[in-house]
Structures are given as C-alpha cells and as structure tokens.
Design an enzyme around this catalytic site. Structure first.
Site, mmCIF file in Angstrom:
data_model
loop_
_atom_site.group_PDB
_atom_site.id
_atom_site.type_symbol
_atom_site.label_atom_id
_atom_site.label_comp_id
_atom_site.label_asym_id
_atom_site.label_seq_id
_atom_site.Cartn_x
_atom_site.Cartn_y
_atom_site.Cartn_z
ATOM 1 N N ARG A 8 0.827 -1.207 0.000
ATOM 2 C CA ARG A 8 0.000 0.000 0.000
ATOM 3 C C ARG A 8 0.865 1.262 0.000
ATOM 4 O O ARG A 8 0.452 2.301 -0.512
ATOM 5 C CB ARG A 8 -0.971 -0.006 1.180
ATOM 6 N N GLU A 55 -18.818 4.064 -0.637
ATOM 7 C CA GLU A 55 -18.043 3.453 -1.729
ATOM 8 C C GLU A 55 -18.820 3.410 -3.035
ATOM 9 O O GLU A 55 -18.244 3.525 -4.123
ATOM 10 C CB GLU A 55 -17.616 2.028 -1.331
ATOM 11 N N ASP A 113 -7.496 -7.429 12.431
ATOM 12 C CA ASP A 113 -8.833 -6.845 12.255
ATOM 13 C C ASP A 113 -9.911 -7.930 12.137
ATOM 14 O O ASP A 113 -11.083 -7.686 12.362
ATOM 15 C CB ASP A 113 -8.893 -5.954 11.012
ATOM 16 N N ARG A 163 -2.001 -4.770 3.690
ATOM 17 C CA ARG A 163 -1.768 -3.898 4.824
ATOM 18 C C ARG A 163 -0.352 -4.048 5.358
ATOM 19 O O ARG A 163 0.318 -3.066 5.664
ATOM 20 C CB ARG A 163 -2.756 -4.242 5.947
#
Lengths: 311, 277
Positions: A8, A55, A113, A163
């Site tokens: 990223r 989105e 997460d 990530r």
C-alpha cells in the site's frame, strides 16, 4: 537484510509520482490514511475528492470523472470495494471507463482486524468483469511501477494491495515490471510455483526448502491475474510439467482458477492450488493467518511435491 | 434556444407519438416513465442544454444523465427530435445491434452521456461530471433525471450528501415524481414522506412544479439554472403523471413496463392527434 515494506505504501508513492499529470484525481472513502492516498491529498487537496464512507458513490463519481477526461484513482479496503461491485460492473466496466480501483488490506494476511476486513474474494469477483484488468503485486516497488502504468491503460483496473509489510524483491528492477507480464524470480525444471501478492515471498521460501531436498522449482510472480500471462504459463508447462498456484485468496476464483482456466484449454499439466480453503478468517497476526489457512511456505512446498507426483 | 410554449408542447407531443410507436413496435419497454418525463425533457433539450447534435462528443457540452434509464424511449425521442439520431434509428429500439438499446447506453447511442439501467447510479455519475467541470474551470452543467422510486436506493443519498458537501452548484437534478414504480404505487412499496424536506435537509436548493405544465417547467428550469444558493446543487421536483398523455396508461402501474396491443396503440394515436377517430 531484506528491506520490508507494504504494497500500500508503493501505491501511495505512485499517486504522488503521478501528480504531474493534471488529469489524475484521487477519490477517497474515509480510508486514505490506510490505503495511503493521504499523501496525494496533502499535496493536492483540490484534486482529491472525499466521498465520505460511501463506496458506491465513489465508484460512480470516478466514472463521471473518467467520462469527462480525468484519470481517477479510487481506493478503500479491498473488502469495501466489493460493496460497490455492481457500480464497478454497470457504471465502470460496462462503459469501459478507466477508473482505477485499489483495494488495500486484501487477504487474511491483513491480520488482527479479523474476518470482516480480510477480503478473500475480491480478485475473483473483479476478474469476472469484462474490460477490467486485475492485479495483485507482491512488493512496494512493483506496486508503484504497476500503478505508474495505469494512466496509459485506457481501461478500468482493480489492484489489491496489502496492509502488512512483506520482503521487497524488486529494488532497482522497476523496469522489469509490466502489466500483464509475469516475472520469473527463480528457474527450476521440476515444478513451477505461480503466486501473487504476499505469497510470492512464501513461494520463494518454499523453493529454497525444496532445493534442499533436490527439487528445483521455478517461481513466478504473476502480479497480473487478468489478462493472465498465458504465454508464460505455456512455457512453464513445457519446462516443468507440474504447476502450483499460491495466493492469499479463496482457492475458488482467484489466481489458481485463472491458471486452471488457461491450462485446460491449452497445454495441460497437473496443478495444485494453494489458497484459502473456502472459509472465512479470524483475528490473528499475519504470519499466524498464513499458517491457519494452510498457505505458508511449507504448505506450498508440500503442494509442489504433490504436483510432481502427479506428472 | 428560444421556443414558445406552444412549440415546446408540440415537440413533446411528437415525442409521445414516438414513445408509443417504439414500445408498440418492440412489444416491450417502459412507456409510463417515458411519458411522465417527456415534457421536462422536451423543454430541457429544446431550450437549455448546451450541446451540439452534429458533434455529440464535444468535450465542453452540458451533460444529461438519465438515471432512470429504463425510460429510454423518452430520451431517444428527444434525441431524434434534436438531431442526435435519426427517426429511422428509433426503429432499432430493443433490436439486436441497434443504437437504441433497452436502457440508454453511452457506448451505443450518440448524445447519451451515461450507461444506465441500474437505478441509483446516475446522480453519483453526475457528481463526477460536475466535479470534472469544476476542475476544468468550465461553466458546463450536469443535469440528472432521477425517478421517485429510485430514491429508495441508498446510494442516491450518498450522492446527495456528497454533492452538497462539495458545493456542486453545477449539478442540477430533475425528479420525475410520477408516484409509480415497477410493482405498484410508490406509497405502497415504500412511503416517501416529505420529499422536499428531505432534499432541503441534505443541503439542496429545492423547487416543486407541475411537470406537465410547460409554463411551470420553464420556471423550474430557470430555477435550476440560477438557484438561490448558487454554491449548492439543485433539485426540481416535478409532479408528473405516469403514462401522462395516454388515457388508459395514466396512473396505471401496469404500464410501467408493458407495451400497448394493436388496439391500444390505435387508441393512443387518436389521443395524440396522429389519426382521426
């Protein structure tokens, strides 16, 4: 010591590099800090459009901009791009408008997460859309290089980034990276391991382990899943006679499927597919998740032996 | 761009004839929403849209986005009237390879700026067009027509919120408030409550008109072009009659998406003054 970086970050850097092109605009859905479009926003606020946590709207604002001569780069988590799938389908892909969508935090490697944030189906769903180019690069250098090529693409794209940090493989090799062309990272004649994203470095580890057992594996970074590099796959089939695919994605519909679709219609070879075994993830560290899902280097090596045994 | 009220009414009448012919010929399509929107489209195209029919892709044109893309016969009729396509092209409605696809499509038909067919998408696309115009420092506008049933799509409100946040004064929406959607009357499917208040609460300029009264339509278009808050997007809520202009289609949910039979077609031509009774 291998440099570690997250893909990223390569995306965020590329957007900054592309800013000289005044037609480049950036769209955000409240995750610019995470997808790394925030650097562009800071430097070019007037060319950054916040769409809030929306989105579906973001994808079509992008379509309207693309239809008006702009080159929009929209990003959010991979999982939330899926919320706008039909917008991507009907509003972007169908009229072939060059909106470039980036889904960060793809795969179970996303980690703690938990399952809601670990997209395991994004590559599959976007691969089914006509006109859409689908990419999943493995390091920040290749992510940057591929992103830099998108303004010339002239069609929509989906790129998954990750990530967490992974080993950097391409420092100083930016010029070797081209959309649609797989990269051979290691040559061997017993089996070919075709991988993408965070599992490319795992595949290299697997190849090293195999070498210690006298098995020589080719390792390919297939950063572009669509269009798939069929010419390279054909060469791997004739060179190795057995294939393994490896991806941090549901084993249904992703890289493995793309390779399978090619070989059943062209040059056949046994294929073992390493991927998320059609189940959702959970909270865990990135490396723990690869173990839980059975997609880390030892599993890839095991699949390689299985593929060889089927020759 | 100047037209008398009578001239506009005649344009709309001719378009109604084409709408009914298209749907009858195809024995499929959406006459109800095409007939409710057509007075608005006629006035918009004939007096306001800055477009060049001979150069449909002129980059600095106003954009028109028919978000309720199933009401394509209405749009094809006005595009033919304006000269973007020929009247012969109208025969290609829903025919394989035809420019007049079932739902308006920018890849198939000159003068169409948006590939529609999925409700709730056009306003967002219009926001993108309006954003692009601002980046270009152009005074071109993005007009978007939405339907009332369409407002049940959540993404409409994502766009409504975002367009007001970004102060897109060049974004102009016409709501074809015809009160009927696919299955039934809107109030039966999903109650609408206070539509003007909703848009005002989202930060929009709002005006209501009778969408079949050409004088009111012209006033409404004046409002869209020069709203009170020029930094805000604007919506013209046009109260219309689904199937307006054909007696048996008016306020009849079954003509949302159904074609007239031969007898009904003949009746429509009589009502539109095309043939004598």
């Amino acid at each position: 010591m291998t440099r570690m970086a997250a893909t990223r970050d390569g995306y965020g850097q590329a957007l900054l590099d592309l800013a000289d092109n005044e037609k480049v605009v950036v769209l955000e859905a409240d995750l610019g800090k995470s997808t790394k479009s925030l650097h562009f926003r800071k430097a070019h606020p007037h060319r950054t459009i916040s769409c809030g946590i929306g989105e579906q709207n973001m994808l079509l604002v992008g379509a309207g901009l693309a239809a008006s001569g702009y080159i929009p780069f929209a990003s959010t988590f991979a999982i939330f791009t899926e919320r706008a799938f039909e917008q991507m389908r009907n509003g972007v892909a169908r009229p072939n408008l060059a909106v470039h969508l980036c889904g960060s935090h793809g795969g179970t490697h996303t980690g703690t997460d938990g399952s809601s944030a670990q997209s395991i189906e994004d590559l599959a769903v976007f691969r089914t859309l006509p006109n859409v180019v689908v990419m999943h690069p493995c390091d920040d250098v290749s992510t940057r290089a591929l992103t830099m090529q998108l303004p010339q693409l002239g069609k929509p794209s989906y790129m998954r980034t990750a990530r967490n940090k992974t080993p950097v493989l391409y420092d100083g090799r930016e010029n070797e990276i081209k959309i649609g062309k797989g990269i051979v990272l290691r040559e061997g004649h017993d089996v070919a391991i075709i991988s993408c994203g965070v599992l490319v470095s795992e595949s290299l580890k697997a190849a090293e382990a195999l070498a210690e057992e006298g098995i020589n594996a080719t390792v390919v970074d297939m950063h572009t899943l669509k269009p798939i590099d069929g010419e390279l796959i054909d060469r791997l089939v004739s060179q190795c006679g057995a294939l393994v695919t490896a991806e941090d994605h549901n084993v249904i519909g992703g890289l493995g499927s793309a390779v399978a679709e090619h070989i059943v219609a062209n040059s056949f070879a046994p294929l073992e597919m390493v991927g998320v075994p059609d189940r959702f993830g959970e909270s865990g560290q990135a490396d723990e998740m690869l173990e839980v899902m059975g997609i880390s280097a030892p599993y890839i090596a095991k699949a390689a032996k299985q593929a060889i045994s089927r020759k | 761009m100047s037209k008398t009220i009578e001239e506009l009414e005649e344009i709309a009448r001719k378009c109604r004839v084409e709408i009914v012919k298209m749907v009858h010929r195809a024995q499929a399509g959406h006459p109800g929403g095409s007939l409710s929107e057509i007075d608005l489209l006629a006035a918009l195209y004939a007096t306001r849209m800055r477009v060049r029919p001979s150069d449909p892709n002129w980059s600095d044109r106003d954009r028109f986005i028919l978000s309720k893309g199933h009401a394509s016969p209405g749009m094809y009729a006005i595009l033919a009237e304006m000269g973007f396509i020929s009247h012969e092209d109208l025969k290609s409605y829903r025919v394989l390879g035809g420019v007049c696809q079932g739902h308006v499509d920018m890849k198939w038909c000159p003068g169409v700026d948006f590939s529609a067919g999925s409700l709730g998408m056009g306003l967002s696309f219009g926001m993108g067009c309006a954003s692009a115009a601002r980046l270009d420092k152009s005074d071109r506008r993005a007009f978007v027509m939405i339907g009332d049933g369409e407002m049940q799509e959540g993404s409409v409100w994502e766009a409504a919120m975002a367009a007001a946040h970004h102060e897109l004064g060049n974004l102009k929406v016409i709501l074809d408030r015809n009160r009927i959607q696919n299955d039934d009357f809107c109030e039966e499917q999903m109650r609408m409550f206070d539509i003007p208040a909703k848009w005002k609460a989202f930060g929009w300029n709002v005006k209501e008109i009778d969408g079949h009264n050409m004088n009111e339509i012209m006033e409404g278009l004046d409002f869209l072009e020069a709203p009170e808050n020029s930094n805000g997007p604007s919506i013209l809520i046009a109260h219309t009659i689904k199937g307006g202009g054909i007696s048996y289609m008016e306020n009849n949910p079954s003509f949302h998406g159904a074609a007239p039979n031969d007898e009904q077609f003949h009746q429509a031509m009589i009502e539109l003054g095309e043939v004598e009774a």
